[in-house]
Design an enzyme around this catalytic site. Structure first.
Site, short mmCIF file in Angstrom:
data_model
loop_
_atom_site.label_atom_id
_atom_site.label_comp_id
_atom_site.label_asym_id
_atom_site.label_seq_id
_atom_site.Cartn_x
_atom_site.Cartn_y
_atom_site.Cartn_z
N HIS A 206 -9.51 1.48 -6.85
CA HIS A 206 -9.18 2.30 -5.67
C HIS A 206 -8.69 3.69 -6.03
O HIS A 206 -8.44 4.50 -5.17
CB HIS A 206 -8.12 1.61 -4.80
CG HIS A 206 -6.76 1.59 -5.45
ND1 HIS A 206 -6.39 0.62 -6.34
CD2 HIS A 206 -5.70 2.43 -5.36
CE1 HIS A 206 -5.16 0.86 -6.76
NE2 HIS A 206 -4.72 1.95 -6.18
C1 UD1 Z 1 -2.36 4.61 -1.81
C2 UD1 Z 1 -1.50 5.34 -2.83
C3 UD1 Z 1 -1.86 4.87 -4.23
C4 UD1 Z 1 -1.73 3.36 -4.33
C5 UD1 Z 1 -2.57 2.71 -3.25
C6 UD1 Z 1 -2.33 1.23 -3.27
C7 UD1 Z 1 -0.85 7.67 -2.32
C8 UD1 Z 1 -1.10 9.07 -2.66
N1 UD1 Z 1 -1.76 6.79 -2.78
O1 UD1 Z 1 -3.72 4.96 -2.04
O2 UD1 Z 1 -0.96 5.44 -5.16
O3 UD1 Z 1 -2.17 2.95 -5.60
O4 UD1 Z 1 -2.17 3.21 -1.96
O5 UD1 Z 1 -3.31 0.52 -2.62
O6 UD1 Z 1 0.11 7.36 -1.68
N2 UD1 Z 1 -7.18 2.66 4.79
C9 UD1 Z 1 -7.55 1.69 5.69
N3 UD1 Z 1 -6.62 0.76 6.04
C10 UD1 Z 1 -5.36 0.75 5.57
C11 UD1 Z 1 -5.00 1.74 4.64
C12 UD1 Z 1 -5.91 2.69 4.27
O7 UD1 Z 1 -8.67 1.66 6.16
O8 UD1 Z 1 -4.56 -0.14 5.92
C13 UD1 Z 1 -8.19 3.64 4.35
C14 UD1 Z 1 -8.19 4.94 5.15
O9 UD1 Z 1 -9.51 5.38 5.29
C15 UD1 Z 1 -7.44 5.89 4.24
C16 UD1 Z 1 -7.81 5.38 2.85
O10 UD1 Z 1 -7.94 3.98 2.99
O11 UD1 Z 1 -7.82 7.21 4.44
C17 UD1 Z 1 -6.80 5.71 1.79
O12 UD1 Z 1 -5.49 5.27 2.16
P1 UD1 Z 1 -4.19 6.04 1.58
O13 UD1 Z 1 -2.97 5.29 1.92
O14 UD1 Z 1 -4.24 7.48 1.94
O15 UD1 Z 1 -4.43 6.01 0.03
P2 UD1 Z 1 -4.80 4.80 -0.92
O16 UD1 Z 1 -6.10 5.06 -1.57
O17 UD1 Z 1 -4.62 3.52 -0.18
N1 UDP Z 2 -3.34 -6.88 -4.74
C1 UDP Z 2 -3.49 -7.72 -3.65
N2 UDP Z 2 -4.72 -7.83 -3.06
C2 UDP Z 2 -5.80 -7.15 -3.52
C3 UDP Z 2 -5.64 -6.29 -4.64
C4 UDP Z 2 -4.39 -6.17 -5.22
O1 UDP Z 2 -2.53 -8.36 -3.22
O2 UDP Z 2 -6.89 -7.29 -2.93
C5 UDP Z 2 -1.99 -6.76 -5.31
C6 UDP Z 2 -1.89 -6.87 -6.81
O3 UDP Z 2 -1.78 -8.24 -7.20
C7 UDP Z 2 -0.61 -6.09 -7.07
C8 UDP Z 2 -0.68 -4.97 -6.05
O4 UDP Z 2 -1.56 -5.44 -5.02
O5 UDP Z 2 0.52 -6.88 -6.76
C9 UDP Z 2 -1.22 -3.71 -6.65
O6 UDP Z 2 -1.47 -2.80 -5.63
P1 UDP Z 2 -2.60 -1.69 -5.71
O7 UDP Z 2 -3.58 -2.03 -6.75
O8 UDP Z 2 -3.09 -1.50 -4.31
O9 UDP Z 2 -1.78 -0.37 -6.06
P2 UDP Z 2 -1.20 0.23 -7.43
O10 UDP Z 2 -0.46 -0.82 -8.12
O11 UDP Z 2 -2.37 0.76 -8.21
O12 UDP Z 2 -0.35 1.37 -6.97
#
Ligand code: UD1
Ligand code: UDP
Length: 360
Positions: A206
């Site tokens: 992601h």
């Molecule tokens: C965010 C964090 C990242 C973290 C990740 C964990 C920042 C800058 N990034 O990235 O550090 O590793 O979360 O998963 O804070 N969206 C949905 N449904 C949701 C949430 C998001 O559809 O419930 C989609 C939307 O299109 C959104 C995109 O995902 O624009 C990205 O979501 P966003 O929270 O901005 O960043 P992440 O890539 O999730």
């Molecule tokens: N995780 C989860 N479901 C998924 C993918 C990841 O529960 O489909 C959990 C994973 O086990 C870990 C956490 O989400 O506990 C990590 O989050 P993510 O990878 O979204 O963010 P990051 O750690 O890179 O910030």
């Protein structure tokens, strides 16, 4: 002592839950207040973790949703400022490195409310990574810095942060893993996707640098195409990744790869079950790098750098970058039985929340 705990995005819930559990043990001392910013909002990115981790419904839900970095950070700041003005807490606790972490830390610091940062001091050294900017900013304005490793403590000291603010407490996410690892065995996720123990790869992707860049994503997919013919790949798709695969027109070809099992994002217990029983993991997630080290499962990290170097030096993680040839070569090597074993880094012992709460 009134303590606000902030959670906003998926990995935050696993870090907040142990601290919540520890705080409610002494209601005569602590009054914890849980705030959900709404950065993540889909059931599979948010509510499912409240169920899996037995967290109560948040006292405040800011419902900020998605947007650009500036929009999202500003929306959270506006919503959280109101919470702070009405609650007037003694402490604000933020975790990790997401936009919610930054926004809430700034709000509190400007209202002169002390801020504690859990997972302080992690540095990838890569300022093109939005999380790295968040880490630097939050650590600079936090009053208490709870570091997960001695290297994280050193990073903070190198930035001129005084010793008295820094505490080496261990990795709070591993508290959650230890608590729920046995419960995760009950998950039916392997059967649901026709996966056999030790005979599949667990994949998560992601990171913006991987999935927002069409060429990089194309390269990773070309590696996956080769690997899936040798071993099934279980891939819970983050919403950002699903959106990009679709936007770049890659989704149909991935759906046609027979041995790639595209899954909706899974809950925490299912994620642990998938990791525990995988032949190995491939990921760009911070949390998955740590959890695979805790579980002793080999992990190939598809990034050029990591803010979690102990998972490489001590644990089971290998940094392989994003060049398709290297990904295929490293994965084939693991499939052929060549992988490193590791041990648990210091203070990954399930007692980090206890040490944190003792410091308030
Ligand atoms: C965010 C964090 C990242 C973290 C990740 C964990 C920042 C800058 N990034 O990235 O550090 O590793 O979360 O998963 O804070 N969206 C949905 N449904 C949701 C949430 C998001 O559809 O419930 C989609 C939307 O299109 C959104 C995109 O995902 O624009 C990205 O979501 P966003 O929270 O901005 O960043 P992440 O890539 O999730
Ligand atoms: N995780 C989860 N479901 C998924 C993918 C990841 O529960 O489909 C959990 C994973 O086990 C870990 C956490 O989400 O506990 C990590 O989050 P993510 O990878 O979204 O963010 P990051 O750690 O890179 O910030």
């Amino acid at each position: 002592m009134k303590i606000i705990l902030v959670a906003g995005a998926r990995p935050n819930f696993m870090k907040v839950a142990p601290v919540w559990r520890q705080l409610i043990k002494t209601p005569d001392v602590f009054e914890p207040v849980l705030v959900h910013t709404g950065q993540h909002y889909d059931d599979q990115m948010s509510q499912i973790f409240f169920r899996d981790l037995h967290l109560p419904e948040a006292h405040y839900q800011l419902n900020v949703g998605s947007g650009s970095h500036a929009y999202q950070t500003a929306q959270i700041m506006m919503g959280f400022e109101e919470v702070l003005l009405s609650e007037r807490p003694d402490w604000v606790v933020v975790v990790g490195d997401v936009n919610s972490t930054l926004a809430c830390a700034i709000d509190a610091a400007k209202l002169q409310i002390p801020v504690a940062h859990i997972e302080a001091g992690l540095r990838s050294g890569d300022r093109s990574m939005p999380e790295e900017i968040n880490r630097l900013m939050v650590d600079a304005i936090s009053d208490l810095l709870f570091a997960p490793s001695t290297q994280a403590c050193d990073n903070l000291k190198r930035e001129g942060i005084g010793n008295r603010r820094i505490h080496f407490v261990g990795n709070v996410m591993i508290d959650t893993l230890f608590l729920l690892a046995v419960k995760a065995d009950e998950s039916r996720i392997l059967d649901a996707h026709d996966l056999s123990v030790g005979e599949y790869v667990f994949l998560t992707l992601h990171r913006a640098s991987n999935v927002d860049c069409q060429d990089t994503l194309r390269g990773i997919l070309s590696a996956l195409q080769i690997l899936q013919s040798a071993c099934p790949i279980a891939w819970p798709l983050h919403p950002r990744t699903r959106y990009r695969l679709s936007q770049f027109g890659f989704l149909p070809s991935v759906e046609q790869m027979d041995n790639i099992k595209l899954i909706d994002p899974v809950g925490y217990l299912d994620s642990l079950k998938l990791q525990k029983n995988a032949k190995f993991a491939m990921t760009d997630s911070g949390g998955v790098q740590e959890e695979t080290t805790a579980l002793g499962v080999p992990c190939l990290t598809l990034r050029e750098n990591t803010e979690r170097p102990e998972t490489i030096k001590i644990g089971t993680n290998t940094l392989v970058g994003v060049r398709p040839e290297r990904i295929v070569a490293e994965a084939e090597s693991v499939l052929n039985g060549h992988y490193k074993t590791g041990r648990l880094p210091d203070l990954w012992d399930g007692k980090t929340a206890e040490r944190i709460v003792a410091l308030f």
